[in-house]
Design a protein around this motif. Structure first.
Motif, PDB file in Angstrom:
ATOM      1  N   GLY A  62       3.041   7.020  10.254  1.00  0.00           N
ATOM      2  CA  GLY A  62       2.750   6.798   8.773  1.00  0.00           C
ATOM      3  C   GLY A  62       1.710   5.852   8.381  1.00  0.00           C
ATOM      4  O   GLY A  62       0.724   5.934   6.976  1.00  0.00           O
ATOM      5  N   SER A  63       2.883   4.869   7.846  1.00  0.00           N
ATOM      6  CA  SER A  63       2.957   3.788   7.198  1.00  0.00           C
ATOM      7  C   SER A  63       1.505   2.785   8.049  1.00  0.00           C
ATOM      8  O   SER A  63       0.749   2.342   7.794  1.00  0.00           O
ATOM      9  N   ILE A  64       1.699   2.734   9.486  1.00  0.00           N
ATOM     10  CA  ILE A  64       0.531   1.932  10.116  1.00  0.00           C
ATOM     11  C   ILE A  64      -0.907   2.657  10.190  1.00  0.00           C
ATOM     12  O   ILE A  64      -1.850   2.325  10.212  1.00  0.00           O
ATOM     13  N   ALA A  65      -0.874   3.891  10.349  1.00  0.00           N
ATOM     14  CA  ALA A  65      -2.034   4.781  10.056  1.00  0.00           C
ATOM     15  C   ALA A  65      -2.605   4.007   8.703  1.00  0.00           C
ATOM     16  O   ALA A  65      -3.912   3.972   8.968  1.00  0.00           O
ATOM     17  N   THR A  66      -2.051   4.476   8.305  1.00  0.00           N
ATOM     18  CA  THR A  66      -2.550   4.169   6.433  1.00  0.00           C
ATOM     19  C   THR A  66      -3.000   3.155   6.438  1.00  0.00           C
ATOM     20  O   THR A  66      -4.212   3.053   6.098  1.00  0.00           O
ATOM     21  N   ALA A  67      -2.219   1.668   6.448  1.00  0.00           N
ATOM     22  CA  ALA A  67      -2.954   0.193   6.609  1.00  0.00           C
ATOM     23  C   ALA A  67      -4.214   0.175   7.837  1.00  0.00           C
ATOM     24  O   ALA A  67      -4.836  -0.726   7.026  1.00  0.00           O
ATOM     25  N   ALA A  68      -3.931   1.065   9.137  1.00  0.00           N
ATOM     26  CA  ALA A  68      -4.669   0.649   9.753  1.00  0.00           C
ATOM     27  C   ALA A  68      -6.509   1.406   9.245  1.00  0.00           C
ATOM     28  O   ALA A  68      -7.913   0.881   9.816  1.00  0.00           O
ATOM     29  N   GLY A  69      -6.665   2.786   8.951  1.00  0.00           N
ATOM     30  CA  GLY A  69      -7.339   2.997   8.149  1.00  0.00           C
ATOM     31  C   GLY A  69      -7.926   2.136   7.309  1.00  0.00           C
ATOM     32  O   GLY A  69      -9.077   2.444   6.623  1.00  0.00           O
ATOM     33  N   SER A  70      -7.234   2.106   6.487  1.00  0.00           N
ATOM     34  CA  SER A  70      -7.623   1.243   4.985  1.00  0.00           C
ATOM     35  C   SER A  70      -8.255   0.404   5.560  1.00  0.00           C
ATOM     36  O   SER A  70      -9.215  -0.744   4.720  1.00  0.00           O
ATOM     37  N   TYR A  71      -7.370  -0.214   6.526  1.00  0.00           N
ATOM     38  CA  TYR A  71      -8.710  -1.879   6.924  1.00  0.00           C
ATOM     39  C   TYR A  71      -9.643  -1.729   7.647  1.00  0.00           C
ATOM     40  O   TYR A  71     -11.376  -2.069   7.371  1.00  0.00           O
ATOM     41  N   LEU A  72      -9.633  -0.523   8.681  1.00  0.00           N
ATOM     42  CA  LEU A  72     -11.340  -0.030   8.920  1.00  0.00           C
ATOM     43  C   LEU A  72     -12.942   0.445   7.542  1.00  0.00           C
ATOM     44  O   LEU A  72     -12.995   0.113   8.110  1.00  0.00           O
ATOM     45  N   LEU A  73     -11.796   0.862   7.012  1.00  0.00           N
ATOM     46  CA  LEU A  73     -12.802   1.501   5.711  1.00  0.00           C
ATOM     47  C   LEU A  73     -12.934  -0.107   5.314  1.00  0.00           C
ATOM     48  O   LEU A  73     -14.301  -0.180   5.038  1.00  0.00           O
ATOM     49  N   TYR A  74     -12.292  -0.858   4.925  1.00  0.00           N
ATOM     50  CA  TYR A  74     -12.363  -1.977   4.356  1.00  0.00           C
ATOM     51  C   TYR A  74     -13.218  -2.713   4.967  1.00  0.00           C
ATOM     52  O   TYR A  74     -14.169  -2.930   4.679  1.00  0.00           O
ATOM     53  N   TRP A  75     -13.212  -2.856   6.157  1.00  0.00           N
ATOM     54  CA  TRP A  75     -13.968  -3.492   7.463  1.00  0.00           C
ATOM     55  C   TRP A  75     -15.732  -2.764   7.357  1.00  0.00           C
ATOM     56  O   TRP A  75     -16.770  -3.545   7.237  1.00  0.00           O
ATOM     57  N   LYS A  76     -15.721  -2.002   7.671  1.00  0.00           N
ATOM     58  CA  LYS A  76     -16.689  -0.730   7.093  1.00  0.00           C
ATOM     59  C   LYS A  76     -17.716  -0.891   6.631  1.00  0.00           C
ATOM     60  O   LYS A  76     -19.559  -1.840   6.014  1.00  0.00           O
ATOM     61  N   ARG A  77     -16.798  -1.431   4.930  1.00  0.00           N
ATOM     62  CA  ARG A  77     -17.865  -1.100   4.167  1.00  0.00           C
ATOM     63  C   ARG A  77     -18.283  -3.607   3.321  1.00  0.00           C
ATOM     64  O   ARG A  77     -19.729  -2.948   3.297  1.00  0.00           O
TER      65      ARG A  77
END
Length: 130
Positions: free
Chosen positions: A15-30
């Motif tokens: 869960g923490s890995i998935a959350t970190a990956a999702g957060s990074y992808l969102l940051y990268w897209k922004r």
């Protein structure tokens, strides 16, 4: 009991890995979207300086120094230029330094080559952004 604890730990890790990956992808897209919008805005501002090309082509060196407008987007977005590539930044800085030099320039007839270089720098900066 051990299997349940292992399941909880494994679930928490996944869960923490998935959350970190999702957060990074969102940051990268922004960041990517912000850089794209910045490029578009700066390219539009560079296109608005078309009149400088026309005045120089017509030999209106004196009028260029009187009519050159101060940049708006470049100055307001100066803190965000780090989102662009080095080539884009170099082109923008070179052109806008030329614009500052043109503003209020005295005796432009003696500096025709340098004024024409500002026109070339605008085209180079525009090419770098597109």
């Amino acid at each position: 009991m051990v299997e349940t604890a292992t399941g909880f730990v494994l679930g928490a890790v996944i869960g923490s890995i998935a959350t970190a990956a999702g957060s990074y992808l969102l940051y990268w897209k922004r960041e990517r979207d912000a850089a794209r919008r910045l490029r578009q805005a700066l390219a539009e501002e560079l296109r608005s300086y078309d009149y400088v090309d026309e005045l120089v082509a017509d030999g209106g060196y004196e009028r260029v120094t009187e009519r050159v407008e101060a940049p708006v987007i470049y100055e307001s977005a100066a803190g965000d230029l780090g989102r662009l590539t080095d080539e884009e930044i170099d082109g923008l800085v070179a052109f806008y330094a030329g614009v500052r030099w043109l503003h209020g320039l005295e005796d432009p007839e003696d500096k025709k080559a340098r004024i024409e270089a500002v026109v070339e720098k605008r085209r180079a900066a525009l090419d770098a952004l597109e």
